[in-house]
Write a protein that holds these residues in place. Structure first.
Motif, PDB file in Angstrom:
ATOM      1  N   SER A   1       0.824  -0.949  -0.075  1.00 29.68           N
ATOM      2  CA  SER A   1       0.335   0.002  -0.504  1.00 29.68           C
ATOM      3  C   SER A   1       0.792   0.607   0.184  1.00 29.68           C
ATOM      4  CB  SER A   1      -0.957   0.222   0.915  1.00 29.68           C
ATOM      5  OG  SER A   1      -1.120   1.428   1.439  1.00 29.68           O
TER       6      SER A   1
ATOM      7  N   VAL B   1      -0.481  -5.985   0.149  1.00 33.50           N
ATOM      8  CA  VAL B   1      -2.118  -5.691   0.748  1.00 33.50           C
ATOM      9  C   VAL B   1      -2.754  -7.188   0.477  1.00 33.50           C
ATOM     10  CG1 VAL B   1      -4.199  -4.427  -0.183  1.00 33.50           C
ATOM     11  CG2 VAL B   1      -2.008  -3.224  -0.420  1.00 33.50           C
TER      12      VAL B   1
ATOM     13  N   ASP C   1      -2.033  -4.983   5.381  1.00 28.78           N
ATOM     14  CA  ASP C   1      -2.747  -3.787   4.978  1.00 28.78           C
ATOM     15  C   ASP C   1      -4.072  -4.000   4.529  1.00 28.78           C
ATOM     16  OD1 ASP C   1      -3.755  -0.963   5.007  1.00 28.78           O
ATOM     17  OD2 ASP C   1      -3.453  -0.478   2.970  1.00 28.78           O
TER      18      ASP C   1
ATOM     19  N   GLN D   1      -8.030  -3.882   2.725  1.00 29.64           N
ATOM     20  CA  GLN D   1      -8.785  -3.800   1.414  1.00 29.64           C
ATOM     21  C   GLN D   1     -10.802  -4.853   1.795  1.00 29.64           C
ATOM     22  OE1 GLN D   1      -8.478  -0.950   0.491  1.00 29.64           O
ATOM     23  NE2 GLN D   1     -10.480  -0.843  -0.421  1.00 29.64           N
TER      24      GLN D   1
ATOM     25  N   ALA E   1      -3.652  -7.003  -4.912  1.00 29.92           N
ATOM     26  CA  ALA E   1      -3.528  -7.755  -3.204  1.00 29.92           C
ATOM     27  C   ALA E   1      -2.618  -8.771  -3.768  1.00 29.92           C
ATOM     28  CB  ALA E   1      -5.222  -8.469  -3.091  1.00 29.92           C
TER      29      ALA E   1
END
Length: 173
Positions: A27, A34, A58, A60, A78
């Protein structure tokens, strides 16, 4: 520690991702790898997000497969996709197939989780070498082991011992 090419290519998706030549994605906001998490139940999604953050990722997160599929279609990427199987809108197996059938995202490993629907997950494991299943309820150690099997965990997880201990003791259902 692996060396990373310092000339990033910035993706147009939100959050902005830095994509390095070694296919390592982090990220731009946090500098962490991610993980895309798709879970329709908010309390479960919040707990898994906390677990993933304690492992140094991180996150999402999405509450349905449709917005997650849109994220990937719009250029999102990702290190790992973790998805529930039974959700309103797009089912987890349809999301996994959409990701795996896209040339740009087909190498993203997947953890398919559910308290039900083992029959939905079985073909995915058969069809794709980098898909694993996780039965709910599970403990943090089980999630960590699957992640470690699929990708390398971040070198410096962000957690404190008290928080991680509490997360390990709590089952995700």
């Amino acid at each position: 520690m692996t060396e990373i090419d310092e000339s990033p290519v910035v993706s147009a998706s939100a959050p902005k991702l830095l994509q390095f030549k070694k296919k390592e994605t982090v990220s731009a906001r946090t500098g962490k790898p991610v993980v895309v998490l798709v879970e329709d139940e908010k309390p479960v999604r919040d707990m898994i997000t906390a677990q993933l953050k304690s492992l140094g990722f991180d996150v999402q997160s999405f509450d349905d497969g449709l917005p997650a599929a849109d994220y990937f279609k719009s250029g999102g990427y990702a290190e790992l996709l973790i998805t529930d199987m039974k959700m309103p809108g797009m089912l987890g197996n349809d999301l996994v197939r959409a990701v795996k059938n896209d040339e740009r995202t087909k190498t993203i490993p997947v953890i398919a989780m559910s308290a039900f629907d083992k029959d939905l997950r079985a073909p995915l494991v058969k069809d794709y070498v980098d898909v694993r299943t996780l039965d709910k309820p599970y403990r943090l150690a089980e999630l960590r082991a699957l992640i470690q099997e699929l990708i390398k965990l971040p070198e410096e997880p962000v957690s404190n011992n008290e928080e991680e201990g509490a997360l390990q003791e709590r089952e995700i259902t």
